[in-house]
Design an enzyme around this catalytic site. Structure first.
Site, PDB file in Angstrom:
ATOM      1  N   LYS A  43       2.918   7.765  34.603  1.00  0.00           N
ATOM      2  CA  LYS A  43       3.405   6.617  35.378  1.00  0.00           C
ATOM      3  C   LYS A  43       2.696   5.340  34.914  1.00  0.00           C
ATOM      4  O   LYS A  43       3.311   4.274  34.833  1.00  0.00           O
ATOM      5  CB  LYS A  43       3.183   6.833  36.885  1.00  0.00           C
ATOM      6  CG  LYS A  43       4.033   7.910  37.518  1.00  0.00           C
ATOM      7  CD  LYS A  43       5.529   7.649  37.483  1.00  0.00           C
ATOM      8  CE  LYS A  43       5.983   6.530  38.383  1.00  0.00           C
ATOM      9  NZ  LYS A  43       7.483   6.420  38.428  1.00  0.00           N
ATOM     10  N   THR A  52       3.511   4.289  41.440  1.00  0.00           N
ATOM     11  CA  THR A  52       2.603   4.932  42.391  1.00  0.00           C
ATOM     12  C   THR A  52       1.217   4.300  42.377  1.00  0.00           C
ATOM     13  O   THR A  52       0.795   3.747  41.353  1.00  0.00           O
ATOM     14  CB  THR A  52       2.486   6.431  42.027  1.00  0.00           C
ATOM     15  OG1 THR A  52       1.387   7.002  42.730  1.00  0.00           O
ATOM     16  CG2 THR A  52       2.199   6.633  40.544  1.00  0.00           C
ATOM     17  N   ASP A  53       0.498   4.443  43.487  1.00  0.00           N
ATOM     18  CA  ASP A  53      -0.892   3.962  43.522  1.00  0.00           C
ATOM     19  C   ASP A  53      -1.815   4.862  42.692  1.00  0.00           C
ATOM     20  O   ASP A  53      -2.958   4.501  42.415  1.00  0.00           O
ATOM     21  CB  ASP A  53      -1.406   3.883  44.967  1.00  0.00           C
ATOM     22  CG  ASP A  53      -1.421   5.220  45.701  1.00  0.00           C
ATOM     23  OD1 ASP A  53      -0.917   6.225  45.150  1.00  0.00           O
ATOM     24  OD2 ASP A  53      -1.950   5.268  46.833  1.00  0.00           O
ATOM     25  N   GLU A  54      -1.313   6.048  42.274  1.00  0.00           N
ATOM     26  CA  GLU A  54      -2.180   6.988  41.557  1.00  0.00           C
ATOM     27  C   GLU A  54      -2.596   6.452  40.182  1.00  0.00           C
ATOM     28  O   GLU A  54      -3.554   6.934  39.587  1.00  0.00           O
ATOM     29  CB  GLU A  54      -1.509   8.362  41.443  1.00  0.00           C
ATOM     30  CG  GLU A  54      -1.139   8.884  42.830  1.00  0.00           C
ATOM     31  CD  GLU A  54      -0.703  10.332  42.888  1.00  0.00           C
ATOM     32  OE1 GLU A  54      -1.065  11.104  41.999  1.00  0.00           O
ATOM     33  OE2 GLU A  54      -0.005  10.685  43.866  1.00  0.00           O
ATOM     34  N   TYR A 107       0.447  13.358  35.542  1.00  0.00           N
ATOM     35  CA  TYR A 107       1.474  12.589  36.268  1.00  0.00           C
ATOM     36  C   TYR A 107       1.105  11.108  36.300  1.00  0.00           C
ATOM     37  O   TYR A 107       1.899  10.244  35.894  1.00  0.00           O
ATOM     38  CB  TYR A 107       1.625  13.127  37.701  1.00  0.00           C
ATOM     39  CG  TYR A 107       2.359  12.178  38.631  1.00  0.00           C
ATOM     40  CD1 TYR A 107       3.694  11.842  38.407  1.00  0.00           C
ATOM     41  CD2 TYR A 107       1.713  11.601  39.742  1.00  0.00           C
ATOM     42  CE1 TYR A 107       4.370  10.964  39.260  1.00  0.00           C
ATOM     43  CE2 TYR A 107       2.378  10.730  40.592  1.00  0.00           C
ATOM     44  CZ  TYR A 107       3.698  10.410  40.345  1.00  0.00           C
ATOM     45  OH  TYR A 107       4.367   9.530  41.182  1.00  0.00           O
TER      46      TYR A 107
END
Ligand code: NAD
Ligand code: TYD
Length: 351
Positions: A162, A133-135, A158
């Site tokens: 990741k 993810t870009d998060e 989260y």
């Protein structure tokens, strides 16, 4: 080619499995999924009779079982999507995210490593593709975009889990010559999305005349990408991406949450035959999410120029088609919103 796709019963995974099963009939596709609240085999009912598709129910956090499955199946490659994926849940139960997203990923890496010998990333024809993810990049201010060089700065449990899994995947490339590929993608929307995430939650609530909870002032910005575009990008990177490389995937499609929800309200008013502005009356501002990242925006030029991928240009149409899918699939919605999830929803909403 025997390919294990993890998390194939989930939102993005089901779209990826469908593309691979239909487009590559000479591949054997194994969907390995624990079937958590977010995994639903109904998502893949249309593939059940396909001779090149199989399902294995397994937990990636169960190391012994994952090793046994890899020893028996001897997959040539893995596309790894299985994860706990919802930020709000990660705030309530971080350890579950460590267990699946970090330990589960390391278990898969080790299981693949045990059967892919010698592990020379240039020669074996094997690939461990990690979907992320870009998060992991943290939060942007008003300007700029995340590139593949942006330093990691995760803020939620989260995104921290990741980020840790991404680091392990790269560490296995550097340390063991594990043939890996990675991608970091922006927020997806589309059919089969569990209705706890913003877009399907709002569609579901508009349909049922329930409030649309907007965190804080609704000014946080996300870069929305249609899930089919993400699945096509994964296909392109899996087949043509460079071993050891990372690719950012994004829609070039930034929306403030409140503007996106208002657009969705307009679309739903049209579809439900409501008076203009009726659904927007359901908008309810609620307490902000803890550690809420302000803005995500992705620079996907490496993927676009290197592999010729482009996102779909007509966002409004893709969003309207998505809303229509939920209206046409009431049974799916009823199934996934019953039981365990309902309890969570009540807790979440009554805060
Ligand atoms: P999802 O929550 O809809 O689906 C996750 C799937 O993983 C489910 O089928 C679930 O049963 C399975 N799973 C969970 N824990 C498992 C375990 N321990 N063992 C085996 N299977 C397990 O998630 P999604 O939105 O489809 O996301 C898929 C992947 O893409 C994730 O890795 C996520 O981090 C990443 N991603 C998602 C988005 C997004 O906008 N949804 C954006 C970028 C990246
Ligand atoms: P979400 O769909 O949970 O994705 P992510 O947190 O991974 O970006 O949320 C998208 C945006 O919408 C995010 O800024 C949080 C916000 N949001 C709300 O305002 N209300 C909601 O009920 C939800 C679920 C999200």
């Amino acid at each position: 080619m025997k390919l294990i796709i993890t998390g194939g019963a989930g939102f993005i995974g089901s779209h990826v499995v469908r593309i691979f099963v239909n487009k590559y009939p000479h591949y054997t596709i194994i969907n390995l999924d624990k079937l958590t609240y977010a995994g639903n085999l109904q998502n893949l009912q249309d593939l059940e009779q396909q001779p090149n598709y199989r399902f294995i129910k397994a937990d990636i956090a169960n190391r012994e079982n994952i090793f046994k499955i890899f020893e028996e199946e001897k997959p040539d490659s893995v596309i790894h999507l299985a994860a706990e994926s919802h930020v709000d849940r990660s705030i309530r139960n971080p350890l579950e995210f460590v267990t699946t997203n970090v330990i589960g990923t390391v278990n898969l890496l080790d299981a693949a490593r045990s059967i892919w010998q010698p592990l020379d990333s240039a020669q074996g024809g094997n690939c461990f593709y990690h979907v992320s993810t870009d998060e992991v990049y943290g939060s942007l201010g008003d300007e700029g975009k995340f590139t593949e060089q942006t330093a990691y700065d995760p803020h939620s449990p989260y995104s921290a889990s990741k980020a840790a899994s991404d680091h392990f995947v790269r560490a296995y490339y550097d340390t063991f010559k594990m043939p890996v590929k990675l991608s970091n993608c922006s927020n997806n929307f589309g059919s089969h999305h569990f209705p706890e995430k913003l877009i399907p939650l709002c569609i579901h609530n508009i349909k049922n005349g329930k409030p649309l909870p907007i965190y804080g002032k609704g000014e946080n910005i996300r870069d929305w990408l249609w899930v089919e575009d993400h699945a096509r990008a994964i296909d392109a990177i899996f087949h043509n991406g460079k071993v050891g490389d990372t690719y950012n995937i994004g829609g070039n499609n930034e929306w403030k949450n409140i503007d996106l929800v208002k657009l969705l309200c307009d679309i739903m008013d049209e579809k439900l035959g409501h008076a203009a502005g009726e659904s927007a009356q359901l908008i309810t501002y609620v307490t902000d999410r803890a550690g809420h990242d302000f803005r995500y925006a992705i620079d996907s030029s490496k993927l676009q120029t290197g592999l010729g991928w482009q996102p779909t240009s007509d966002f409004r149409k893709a969003l309207a088609d998505t809303a229509q899918w939920y209206l046409d699939n009431e049974e799916w919605l009823n199934n996934v919103t019953s039981g365990e999830y309902l309890k969570y929803y009540e807790e979440q909403y009554s805060r």
